[in-house]
Design an enzyme around this catalytic site. Sequence first.
Site, PDB file in Angstrom:
ATOM      1  N   HIS A 187      33.568  -0.174  40.219  1.00 56.33           N
ATOM      2  CA  HIS A 187      33.820   0.740  39.104  1.00 56.33           C
ATOM      3  C   HIS A 187      34.307  -0.097  37.932  1.00 56.33           C
ATOM      4  CE1 HIS A 187      38.081   0.165  39.767  1.00 56.33           C
ATOM      5  NE2 HIS A 187      37.971   0.611  41.008  1.00 56.33           N
ATOM      6  N   ASP A 314      39.096   1.780  62.050  1.00 54.92           N
ATOM      7  CA  ASP A 314      39.665   0.596  62.695  1.00 54.92           C
ATOM      8  C   ASP A 314      41.189   0.712  62.758  1.00 54.92           C
ATOM      9  OD1 ASP A 314      40.619  -2.157  63.187  1.00 54.92           O
ATOM     10  OD2 ASP A 314      38.513  -2.697  62.888  1.00 54.92           O
ATOM     11  N   SER A 329      39.473  -1.899  46.196  1.00 57.07           N
ATOM     12  CA  SER A 329      38.288  -1.501  45.453  1.00 57.07           C
ATOM     13  C   SER A 329      37.342  -2.687  45.299  1.00 57.07           C
ATOM     14  CB  SER A 329      38.709  -1.000  44.066  1.00 57.07           C
ATOM     15  OG  SER A 329      37.596  -0.573  43.332  1.00 57.07           O
TER      16      SER A 329
END
Length: 373
Positions: A187, A314, A329
Amino acid sequence: MREEASERPHHTIDPLLCVRIFAVFLMAVMLLQVRAGAWFAAGNGGDAASKADASERRVVVPSGRAVGIKLFSDGVLVVGLEEVGGAEEKSSPAKACGLRVGDVITHVDGDEVNTIEEVREHVEESGGGEFTIRAVRGGKPLQFTAEGTEDATGSYKLGAWLRDSMAGIGTVTFYDPESGLFAALGHGINDIDTAMLMPLEEGGIMYAAVSDVKRGESGAPGELHGAFQVNRDMGELYANTPSGVFGIAEDGCKELKTIGRPMEVATRQEVQVGKATILSNIAGEKTEEYEVEITRVYPASPGETRNLMVKVTDQRLLDATGGIVQGMSGSPILQNGRLVGAVTHVLVDDPTTGYGILAENMLSEAETARQAS
């Protein structure tokens, strides 16, 4: 940076908005670093075409490495307006001349400006007389005439809060050994006050190490903590886009070139609901692979960057971070031996779940932006 769990645009980061989704966004974990102080009241669309056959496949190296990211703006962003002056009379020259929050000042009295210092110097030199300001608003050029206001110290002020740079920690998604291109975040880097995509003048990625993790909980997203070395560049940025930040790696940057094994970039049609893994750097400089599940692949939509929904399964990652946290991110998503996407956002009420962007979209945007740069 928060958003409604319905379908608010992901770039909405104004903390005053009522929101329920938290973008795992670089700017939310970093210390804002603005040259000459934090303020100066003084003074493409849709998915990439999935047409390639096996012989035309793009091969890249998935990363997952945490890095420092610095960005200096192209022009100076107006992030607030304030009244200035003496004890008896105050005004905001910026507001009076027509400037608005979100405008990008590009010239003062005909001279190009990219730093807060440059704007301040021109205002001071005006001595309270008129000076011109050229700015960009929503992509359209505008011109204003302003007069600085003298404060109690005898200095002349514009009455605008400005920002010219940002820095923080994020994750590299992939490196292309053929071109030297790298992609990170999944992003864009948006200004934290205005939610605007920061216009890029220059920037880069730097060596970084993760020191500790604040675990995410329902209603309280977690974050990676760490430090980066401002004098050790790994690559130079050439674009800041809604699909990620992109750049070219330094020739001597072995960390990007040798971090993983090459993989094909999956097309949308090859991405499936089911088991997958992510690569992420949540301690020191070590990148590890963690199990996740792709729970949804969204239909193609022009301009949409939320292409996938991902759930962390996990237990090691759940124990360490609570799921997806700020700073992750850009973590690459792998499935069936291919790079399928990158983690971009986390749900505020469920830190185990977040959104992702398709890798083919990131690669397409990276190449388009490079041609335009």
